[in-house]
Design an enzyme around this catalytic site. Structure first.
Site, PDB file in Angstrom:
ATOM      1  N   ARG A   1      -2.367  -1.202 -12.532  1.00 58.80           N
ATOM      2  CA  ARG A   1      -2.966  -0.344 -11.510  1.00 58.80           C
ATOM      3  C   ARG A   1      -2.472   1.092 -11.548  1.00 58.80           C
ATOM      4  NH1 ARG A   1      -3.603  -4.969  -9.688  1.00 58.80           N
ATOM      5  NH2 ARG A   1      -1.622  -5.238 -10.714  1.00 58.80           N
TER       6      ARG A   1
ATOM      7  N   ARG B   1       6.709   6.181 -15.743  1.00 63.43           N
ATOM      8  CA  ARG B   1       7.386   4.995 -15.201  1.00 63.43           C
ATOM      9  C   ARG B   1       8.478   4.613 -16.180  1.00 63.43           C
ATOM     10  NH1 ARG B   1       4.421  -0.340 -12.965  1.00 63.43           N
ATOM     11  NH2 ARG B   1       4.217   1.114 -11.214  1.00 63.43           N
TER      12      ARG B   1
HETATM   13  C1  NCD Z   1       4.645  -2.389  -8.040  1.00 59.42           C
HETATM   14  C2  NCD Z   1       5.711  -1.744  -8.912  1.00 59.42           C
HETATM   15  O1  NCD Z   1       5.517  -1.572 -10.107  1.00 59.42           O
HETATM   16  O2  NCD Z   1       6.724  -1.373  -8.317  1.00 59.42           O
HETATM   17  N1  NCD Z   1       3.400  -2.393  -8.663  1.00 59.42           N
HETATM   18  C3  NCD Z   1       2.576  -1.312  -8.494  1.00 59.42           C
HETATM   19  O3  NCD Z   1       2.862  -0.240  -8.976  1.00 59.42           O
HETATM   20  N2  NCD Z   1       1.475  -1.462  -7.744  1.00 59.42           N
HETATM   21  C4  NCD Z   1       5.031  -3.696  -7.476  1.00 59.42           C
HETATM   22  C5  NCD Z   1       5.365  -4.827  -8.399  1.00 59.42           C
HETATM   23  O4  NCD Z   1       5.334  -4.692  -9.625  1.00 59.42           O
HETATM   24  O5  NCD Z   1       5.665  -5.899  -7.880  1.00 59.42           O
END
Ligand code: NCD
Length: 336
Positions: free
Chosen positions: A57, A107
């Site tokens: 996402r 990320r």
């Molecule tokens: C979250 C994350 O990566 O922190 N996912 C996201 O970005 N929607 C939550 C998760 O991975 O559980």
């Protein structure tokens, strides 16, 4: 805050007026996200989307948001396909890649790494999640969703009653959300987790210092009893030393339609940052909730595009030019 050229690294950067500005711009993005109009306002701009942890996402919605504004996206995913696997430092990677992009989303599994990268970057950097630390754009889209869902019920964020459920120790989305809620008034928060996966004490203290009522519980049924929002999270398996260790907690809190009907107030909205763990031993939000109109998880994910478009428009200082560079779509766009 001055958004133009700013890094977005932590929710701590924001004041309440900044949040209102992001949400106002996000609202204005709706015709573009719904494919009624197209805009070319970022034509020629490049987003470097660098994801060194699994993501669906966040990565795709950052990319889609940039494309919807007319820009191009270059992706780097996973350490193995990047020169970091050859021993390159974050500093060097940042110096080089920021020469190829107008803005970077990143990320990374280590807390603080995105800030380190941003310090060396020549262009603005948006934190797409750094370890267990923060996930600011997720908190913004979560609050945007909470605000919209409550508004439909004649309520506002001040006075909100929310339960956060699951892995509150490692879940960066709830860490950022707690910080964000500190900008609002009179929030009632129930934290439901195993004691070993409790919300970090400093965040609980921060919320109490903001005047919020914070209750701590291990009992899902009690926790979801009197709330506007039940916000479930996944056990962050990748942060544990072994799968077996994570397995002890998996499936501890399962919300399904029968439990919802018995324990929740009729209008309680269910949220989850996704992905929900739907494996049989976890099943934290059961599929039998899919037809429950208060299950907001997919509206929440859709809102991510609006909020991320708003962040790009503000950082690149085009929020007031989006409509000027737009036209109606000329293809079938009957999305439901
Ligand atoms: C979250 C994350 O990566 O922190 N996912 C996201 O970005 N929607 C939550 C998760 O991975 O559980």
């Amino acid at each position: 805050m001055d958004f133009t050229g700013a890094h977005i690294l932590s929710i701590k950067q924001f004041e309440r007026a900044d949040i209102e500005r992001v949400f106002q711009v996000a609202d204005s993005m709706e015709p573009y996200a719904l494919r009624r109009r197209v805009t070319r306002v970022l034509e020629g701009a490049i987003l470097g989307n660098m994801f060194f942890e699994p993501s669906t996402r966040t990565r795709v919605s950052f990319g889609a948001a940039f494309n919807l504004l007319g820009g191009e996206v270059r992706e780097t995913t996973g350490f193995q396909s990047s020169a970091i696997a050859k021993g390159e430092s974050l500093y060097d990677t940042a110096r080089v890649l920021s020469g190829y992009s107008d803005v970077i989303c990143m990320r990374h599994p280590e807390s603080g790494s995105v800030a380190e990268f941003a310090a060396a970057s020549r262009v603005p950097v948006v934190n797409g999640g750094d370890g267990t630390n923060e996930h600011p754009s997720q908190a913004l889209l979560d609050l945007y969703t909470i605000r919209k869902e409550l508004a439909d019920k004649g309520r506002q964020v001040d006075g909100l009653r929310i339960a956060m459920i699951g892995d509150l120790k490692y879940g960066r989305t709830v860490h950022s959300l707690c910080k964000l809620l500190c900008l609002f008034q009179n929030i009632h928060v129930t934290l439901v987790s195993p004691p070993e996966l409790a919300m970090p004490a400093e965040l609980v203290e921060e919320m109490r210092a903001a005047g919020h009522d914070v209750q701590i519980s291990e009992d899902l049924m009690h926790g979801i009893g009197h709330v506007d929002i039940a916000y479930a999270t996944r056990i962050q398996e990748e942060r544990f030393s072994s799968k077996q260790e994570a397995d002890q907690y998996r499936g501890r809190f399962r919300l399904n339609q029968a439990i919802y009907t018995q324990y929740c107030e009729p209008n309680t909205v269910i949220m989850h940052p996704l992905p929900r763990d739907s494996r049989a031993d976890a099943n934290e939000l059961d599929n039998d909730l899919n037809l429950n109109p208060n299950l907001a998880i997919f509206r929440q994910a859709d809102n991510g595009v609006l909020v991320r478009m708003a962040l790009f428009a503000l950082i690149l200082n085009v929020a007031d030019q989006v409509d000027r560079h737009s036209r109606e779509v000329n293809w079938y766009s009957g999305r439901r």
